[in-house]
Design an enzyme around this catalytic site. Structure first.
Site, PDB file in Angstrom:
ATOM      1  N   THR A  17       0.836  -1.207  -0.135  1.00  0.00           N
ATOM      2  CA  THR A  17       0.117   0.047   0.060  1.00  0.00           C
ATOM      3  C   THR A  17       1.016   1.260   0.097  1.00  0.00           C
ATOM      4  O   THR A  17       0.385   2.330   0.095  1.00  0.00           O
ATOM      5  CB  THR A  17      -0.924   0.085   1.377  1.00  0.00           C
ATOM      6  OG1 THR A  17       0.075  -0.020   2.549  1.00  0.00           O
ATOM      7  CG2 THR A  17      -2.023  -1.049   1.189  1.00  0.00           C
ATOM      8  N   LYS A  22       2.815   1.624  -5.345  1.00  0.00           N
ATOM      9  CA  LYS A  22       1.809   2.118  -6.213  1.00  0.00           C
ATOM     10  C   LYS A  22       2.386   3.035  -7.511  1.00  0.00           C
ATOM     11  O   LYS A  22       1.882   2.814  -8.607  1.00  0.00           O
ATOM     12  CB  LYS A  22       0.945   3.252  -5.504  1.00  0.00           C
ATOM     13  CG  LYS A  22       0.105   2.529  -4.553  1.00  0.00           C
ATOM     14  CD  LYS A  22      -0.900   3.793  -3.863  1.00  0.00           C
ATOM     15  CE  LYS A  22      -1.487   2.997  -3.038  1.00  0.00           C
ATOM     16  NZ  LYS A  22      -2.110   3.804  -1.992  1.00  0.00           N
ATOM     17  N   LYS A 151      17.079   0.168  -1.650  1.00  0.00           N
ATOM     18  CA  LYS A 151      18.138   0.931  -0.521  1.00  0.00           C
ATOM     19  C   LYS A 151      17.422   1.645   0.514  1.00  0.00           C
ATOM     20  O   LYS A 151      16.034   1.918   0.233  1.00  0.00           O
ATOM     21  CB  LYS A 151      18.870   2.111  -1.491  1.00  0.00           C
ATOM     22  CG  LYS A 151      17.992   3.123  -1.834  1.00  0.00           C
ATOM     23  CD  LYS A 151      18.632   4.381  -2.582  1.00  0.00           C
ATOM     24  CE  LYS A 151      17.808   5.372  -2.726  1.00  0.00           C
ATOM     25  NZ  LYS A 151      18.432   6.891  -3.457  1.00  0.00           N
ATOM     26  N   ASP A 180      19.345  -1.115  -7.226  1.00  0.00           N
ATOM     27  CA  ASP A 180      19.839   0.196  -7.607  1.00  0.00           C
ATOM     28  C   ASP A 180      19.361   0.594  -8.736  1.00  0.00           C
ATOM     29  O   ASP A 180      19.763   0.212  -9.968  1.00  0.00           O
ATOM     30  CB  ASP A 180      21.352   0.190  -7.349  1.00  0.00           C
ATOM     31  CG  ASP A 180      21.977   1.521  -7.724  1.00  0.00           C
ATOM     32  OD1 ASP A 180      21.381   2.464  -8.256  1.00  0.00           O
ATOM     33  OD2 ASP A 180      23.048   1.721  -7.181  1.00  0.00           O
ATOM     34  N   HIS A 181      18.002   1.584  -8.746  1.00  0.00           N
ATOM     35  CA  HIS A 181      17.339   1.686  -9.999  1.00  0.00           C
ATOM     36  C   HIS A 181      17.922   2.388 -11.003  1.00  0.00           C
ATOM     37  O   HIS A 181      17.676   2.352 -12.133  1.00  0.00           O
ATOM     38  CB  HIS A 181      15.995   2.301  -9.808  1.00  0.00           C
ATOM     39  CG  HIS A 181      16.223   3.728  -9.221  1.00  0.00           C
ATOM     40  ND1 HIS A 181      16.450   4.020  -7.543  1.00  0.00           N
ATOM     41  CD2 HIS A 181      15.895   4.775  -9.647  1.00  0.00           C
ATOM     42  CE1 HIS A 181      16.506   5.195  -7.784  1.00  0.00           C
ATOM     43  NE2 HIS A 181      16.075   5.858  -8.911  1.00  0.00           N
ATOM     44  N   LYS A 185      18.421   1.828 -15.815  1.00  0.00           N
ATOM     45  CA  LYS A 185      18.114   2.820 -16.563  1.00  0.00           C
ATOM     46  C   LYS A 185      18.629   2.514 -17.855  1.00  0.00           C
ATOM     47  O   LYS A 185      19.804   1.960 -17.825  1.00  0.00           O
ATOM     48  CB  LYS A 185      18.675   4.272 -16.138  1.00  0.00           C
ATOM     49  CG  LYS A 185      17.674   4.803 -15.062  1.00  0.00           C
ATOM     50  CD  LYS A 185      18.314   6.034 -14.430  1.00  0.00           C
ATOM     51  CE  LYS A 185      17.674   6.510 -13.207  1.00  0.00           C
ATOM     52  NZ  LYS A 185      16.030   6.640 -13.362  1.00  0.00           N
ATOM     53  N   ASP A 238      22.795   8.750   0.509  1.00  0.00           N
ATOM     54  CA  ASP A 238      21.713   8.603  -0.217  1.00  0.00           C
ATOM     55  C   ASP A 238      21.746   8.321  -1.793  1.00  0.00           C
ATOM     56  O   ASP A 238      21.180   7.821  -2.671  1.00  0.00           O
ATOM     57  CB  ASP A 238      20.699   9.641  -0.443  1.00  0.00           C
ATOM     58  CG  ASP A 238      19.224   9.721  -0.866  1.00  0.00           C
ATOM     59  OD1 ASP A 238      18.677   8.691  -0.699  1.00  0.00           O
ATOM     60  OD2 ASP A 238      18.650  10.700  -1.316  1.00  0.00           O
ATOM     61  N   HIS A 243      24.243   5.088  -6.430  1.00  0.00           N
ATOM     62  CA  HIS A 243      24.038   5.342  -7.852  1.00  0.00           C
ATOM     63  C   HIS A 243      25.376   5.929  -8.310  1.00  0.00           C
ATOM     64  O   HIS A 243      25.641   5.370  -9.216  1.00  0.00           O
ATOM     65  CB  HIS A 243      22.978   6.087  -7.720  1.00  0.00           C
ATOM     66  CG  HIS A 243      21.812   5.893  -7.387  1.00  0.00           C
ATOM     67  ND1 HIS A 243      20.992   4.797  -7.178  1.00  0.00           N
ATOM     68  CD2 HIS A 243      20.829   6.677  -6.335  1.00  0.00           C
ATOM     69  CE1 HIS A 243      20.160   4.666  -6.478  1.00  0.00           C
ATOM     70  NE2 HIS A 243      19.965   5.941  -6.074  1.00  0.00           N
ATOM     71  N   LYS A 343      20.472  18.237  -4.402  1.00  0.00           N
ATOM     72  CA  LYS A 343      19.003  18.547  -4.423  1.00  0.00           C
ATOM     73  C   LYS A 343      18.847  20.052  -4.715  1.00  0.00           C
ATOM     74  O   LYS A 343      19.974  20.770  -4.435  1.00  0.00           O
ATOM     75  CB  LYS A 343      18.445  18.183  -3.033  1.00  0.00           C
ATOM     76  CG  LYS A 343      18.384  16.891  -2.945  1.00  0.00           C
ATOM     77  CD  LYS A 343      17.397  16.316  -1.847  1.00  0.00           C
ATOM     78  CE  LYS A 343      17.148  14.754  -1.895  1.00  0.00           C
ATOM     79  NZ  LYS A 343      16.741  14.071  -3.210  1.00  0.00           N
TER      80      LYS A 343
HETATM   81  P1  NAD Z   1       5.789   4.024   2.607  1.00  0.00           P
HETATM   82  O1  NAD Z   1       5.975   4.596   3.630  1.00  0.00           O
HETATM   83  O2  NAD Z   1       5.086   4.843   1.282  1.00  0.00           O
HETATM   84  O3  NAD Z   1       5.340   2.550   2.386  1.00  0.00           O
HETATM   85  C1  NAD Z   1       5.401   1.619   3.453  1.00  0.00           C
HETATM   86  C2  NAD Z   1       4.804   0.466   3.368  1.00  0.00           C
HETATM   87  O4  NAD Z   1       4.936  -0.319   4.496  1.00  0.00           O
HETATM   88  C3  NAD Z   1       3.052   0.386   3.526  1.00  0.00           C
HETATM   89  O5  NAD Z   1       2.376  -0.403   2.480  1.00  0.00           O
HETATM   90  C4  NAD Z   1       2.848   0.015   4.945  1.00  0.00           C
HETATM   91  O6  NAD Z   1       1.572  -0.619   5.028  1.00  0.00           O
HETATM   92  C5  NAD Z   1       3.941  -0.890   5.249  1.00  0.00           C
HETATM   93  N1  NAD Z   1       4.277  -1.326   6.493  1.00  0.00           N
HETATM   94  C6  NAD Z   1       4.869  -0.325   7.357  1.00  0.00           C
HETATM   95  N2  NAD Z   1       5.004  -0.778   8.594  1.00  0.00           N
HETATM   96  C7  NAD Z   1       4.561  -2.187   8.549  1.00  0.00           C
HETATM   97  C8  NAD Z   1       4.273  -3.051   9.567  1.00  0.00           C
HETATM   98  N3  NAD Z   1       4.578  -3.114  10.942  1.00  0.00           N
HETATM   99  N4  NAD Z   1       3.686  -4.409   9.082  1.00  0.00           N
HETATM  100  C9  NAD Z   1       3.108  -4.693   7.919  1.00  0.00           C
HETATM  101  N5  NAD Z   1       3.584  -3.476   7.121  1.00  0.00           N
HETATM  102  C10 NAD Z   1       3.997  -2.265   7.251  1.00  0.00           C
HETATM  103  O7  NAD Z   1       7.298   3.636   1.569  1.00  0.00           O
HETATM  104  P2  NAD Z   1       7.841   3.550   0.151  1.00  0.00           P
HETATM  105  O8  NAD Z   1       7.980   4.949  -0.283  1.00  0.00           O
HETATM  106  O9  NAD Z   1       7.188   2.845  -0.721  1.00  0.00           O
HETATM  107  O10 NAD Z   1       9.307   3.054   0.451  1.00  0.00           O
HETATM  108  C11 NAD Z   1       9.477   1.737   0.571  1.00  0.00           C
HETATM  109  C12 NAD Z   1      10.936   1.568   0.909  1.00  0.00           C
HETATM  110  O11 NAD Z   1      11.395   1.697  -0.680  1.00  0.00           O
HETATM  111  C13 NAD Z   1      11.942   2.201   1.419  1.00  0.00           C
HETATM  112  O12 NAD Z   1      13.104   1.311   1.952  1.00  0.00           O
HETATM  113  C14 NAD Z   1      12.435   3.391   0.637  1.00  0.00           C
HETATM  114  O13 NAD Z   1      13.470   3.735   0.929  1.00  0.00           O
HETATM  115  C15 NAD Z   1      12.378   2.648  -0.814  1.00  0.00           C
HETATM  116  N6  NAD Z   1      12.567   3.405  -1.908  1.00  0.00           N
HETATM  117  C16 NAD Z   1      11.194   4.126  -2.127  1.00  0.00           C
HETATM  118  C17 NAD Z   1      11.422   4.784  -3.299  1.00  0.00           C
HETATM  119  C18 NAD Z   1       9.918   5.472  -3.789  1.00  0.00           C
HETATM  120  O14 NAD Z   1      10.144   6.221  -5.044  1.00  0.00           O
HETATM  121  N7  NAD Z   1       9.010   5.735  -2.830  1.00  0.00           N
HETATM  122  C19 NAD Z   1      12.383   4.680  -3.997  1.00  0.00           C
HETATM  123  C20 NAD Z   1      13.679   4.241  -3.959  1.00  0.00           C
HETATM  124  C21 NAD Z   1      13.554   3.576  -2.644  1.00  0.00           C
END
Ligand code: NAD
Length: 498
Positions: A17, A22, A151, A180-181, A185, A238, A243, A343
């Site tokens: 979620t 998403k 990461k 490592d996205h 690319k 970061d 990267h 940034k």
């Molecule tokens: P987010 O906070 O939007 O989502 C976290 C998810 O974890 C949710 O689905 C939540 O329900 C679940 N969750 C949290 N605590 C929980 C628990 N105790 N039990 C079960 N489920 C639980 O985070 P995000 O932005 O989707 O990022 C997730 C990971 O990906 C992180 O490590 C982030 O650093 C990494 N990341 C994200 C992006 C991005 O574009 N969002 C890019 C690179 C890396």
């Protein structure tokens, strides 16, 4: 290695979620489906904390795909393969229920016992989930089992080792896919092809013909709502640890004897081993840190980093890094590789500029200046392509040499959308191709390089912060870093290299 073109697997997305699932994972899975790269026997279980019915989850998957890809009639069919499990990451009974669901779906869709566990969650959960996957039997399968993680992989070398040891209790190194996205690319993957498939580059790709290499990854956005995370990370952890150093490894590695994941990764590891480690004063001489301050250009007030939510008023966190890397080996001795990332900079751009050495004698004049050096520019994002800058004669203008640009732009030549990084990486993982994922050895070596820099920075409050105005290309010290060696940053923001 499973090299089937349409691999079959049960994919469990933990954190289904969340934002990553998403924005990236669901649309990428759909694009794979559209391209015929998913077997008809696929199934996805979304796992997250919140209570949801299957159909509510399927609707949220549909919504996120429609936001990214627009409406498509076949979405109705696509989302029926998605299931949901409400989960508590610390509770064994929840894993046992998940196992039952997974086994049933495995039989129903004939998934051959292949499982991918994608942890799209905060890294503090990685260890706990991996422990339970093993102890509660979710990894007891007849087919392959693979763990995909995002990461950050640790905060420094000791925490990365601790995490790795824990994951390795449940998964072998070759079963761990560290995303490592950047490695997904199009143009990062093209670095290898440009280098190893062109007779005109590889013979020149060394310290006899290259004077310096510049890798820039600048962002226009600030930290937005990620202040809490960023305060403990900063640009070095970061961006540089993963990267930036990954791009440098691809630029500097020796040709692999074969294009297999083992051979390529072993060449990259050698680059990390040859990377000259910096300590104490050497950090100050070779690395520059920056933090953006407020700006009021065109009467549009922009926050400085210290005014962002969840950021300390006297924050010592860097939002910009520039550095000079030395690869201590035969090929690269004496060639600085400059990196910079930050940034709230003037432009969103990831580019590599390879500057060739000047020819031995200049027979031409060029607007009363010296000849422009030859440059190879690899455009990674947002535009994708290659430009080669040469000198040629303008018609009728004898004795004069003018820079000309040979341009290949992926965006204009290839009208099909190039696959998203996550789409490629998910597909690679399903096929068992780990080439574009970070091996533990690379992660460990890059942490040990970065840790020495962060130790110096963390032990000393940066008195000069903030030291660059939001919307600029970073602090003056970053320009001076190159000037010391007689170079300057090629202006990626204007794209004008003449
Ligand atoms: P987010 O906070 O939007 O989502 C976290 C998810 O974890 C949710 O689905 C939540 O329900 C679940 N969750 C949290 N605590 C929980 C628990 N105790 N039990 C079960 N489920 C639980 O985070 P995000 O932005 O989707 O990022 C997730 C990971 O990906 C992180 O490590 C982030 O650093 C990494 N990341 C994200 C992006 C991005 O574009 N969002 C890019 C690179 C890396």
């Amino acid at each position: 290695m499973n090299n089937s073109e349409n691999p079959t697997a049960l994919i469990m997305i933990f954190g289904a979620t969340g934002d990553l699932a998403k924005r990236k994972l669901f649309p990428s899975l759909y694009r794979l489906f559209k391209r015929g790269k998913l077997s008809e026997r696929y199934c996805i279980i979304g796992v997250a904390r919140r209570e949801l019915t299957n159909s509510a989850f399927q609707e949220s998957v549909r919504q996120s795909i429609e936001e990214a890809e627009g409406h498509h009639d076949d979405l109705n069919e696509f989302i029926t393969h998605f299931y949901y499990h409400s989960h508590d990451v610390t509770d064994s009974s929840s894993y046992l229920a998940l196992k039952t669901l997974a086994n049933d779906l495995d039989t129903h869709y004939q998934l051959e016992g292949n499982r991918i566990f994608y942890l799209a969650m905060a890294p503090e959960f990685f260890g706990t989930i991996a422990d339970h996957l093993k102890s509660d039997g979710l990894t007891d399968v007849d087919g392959f089992k693979r763990l995909v993680i995002e990461k950050p992989f640790g905060h420094d070398l000791p925490s990365a080792i601790e995490l790795n040891n824990r994951l390795r209790q449940a998964f072998a190194e070759e079963e761990v896919y560290r995303i490592d996205h950047y490695l997904g690319k199009e143009m990062v993957q093209n670095i290898e092809v440009i280098r190893f498939a062109n007779a005109i580059f590889e013979p020149l790709w060394n310290n006899r013909y290259i004077s310096n290499i510049q890798v820039t990854s600048s962002e226009v956005l600030g930290v937005e709502e990620r202040g809490r995370y960023y305060e403990n990370s900063g640009a070095l952890r970061d961006m540089v640890q993963n990267h930036m150093l990954q791009m440098v490894a691809l630029l500097a590695m020796e040709p692999p004897i074969k294009l297999t994941d083992e051979e390529i990764r072993s060449e990259k590891v050698k680059v990390f081993r040859a990377l000259k480690s910096l300590e104490g004063e050497a950090v100050k001489e070779n690395f520059v840190r920056g933090q953006y301050g407020p700006s009021n250009k065109n009467n549009e007030p922009i926050n400085g980093y210290r005014q962002e939510p969840m950021v300390k008023a006297d924050s010592n966190t860097e939002t910009f890094v520039a550095g000079k890397l030395i690869i201590d080996n035969f090929r690269w001795a004496g060639v600085p590789i400059f990196i910079r990332t930050g940034k709230k900079m003037a432009t969103k751009s990831t580019k590599i500029v390879v500057q060739f050495k000047d020819i031995p004698m200049n027979l031409y004049y060029q607007h009363e200046k010296t000849l422009n050096p030859n440059l190879l520019v690899i455009h990674i994002q947002p535009d994708e392509g290659i430009s080669l800058y040469l000198n040629a004669q303008k018609s009728g203008d004898t004795m004069n040499a003018t820079p000309v640009k040979l341009n290949f732009s992926n965006n204009s030549v290839d009208h099909m959308n190039t696959p998203e990084a996550y789409e490629r990486l998910l597909y690679d993982c399903m096929r068992g191709d780990a080439t574009n994922f970070a091996h533990w050895d690379e992660v460990a070596l890059s942490w040990s390089f970065v840790d020495k820099i962060s130790q110096v920075w963390e032990n000393q409050q940066a008195e000069q912060f903030p030291n660059y105005e939001a919307g600029t290309m970073g602090p003056k010290a970053a320009d001076e870093l190159l000037e010391k060696d007689g170079f300057h940053w090629w202006p990626v923001e204007s794209g004008d290299y003449r």
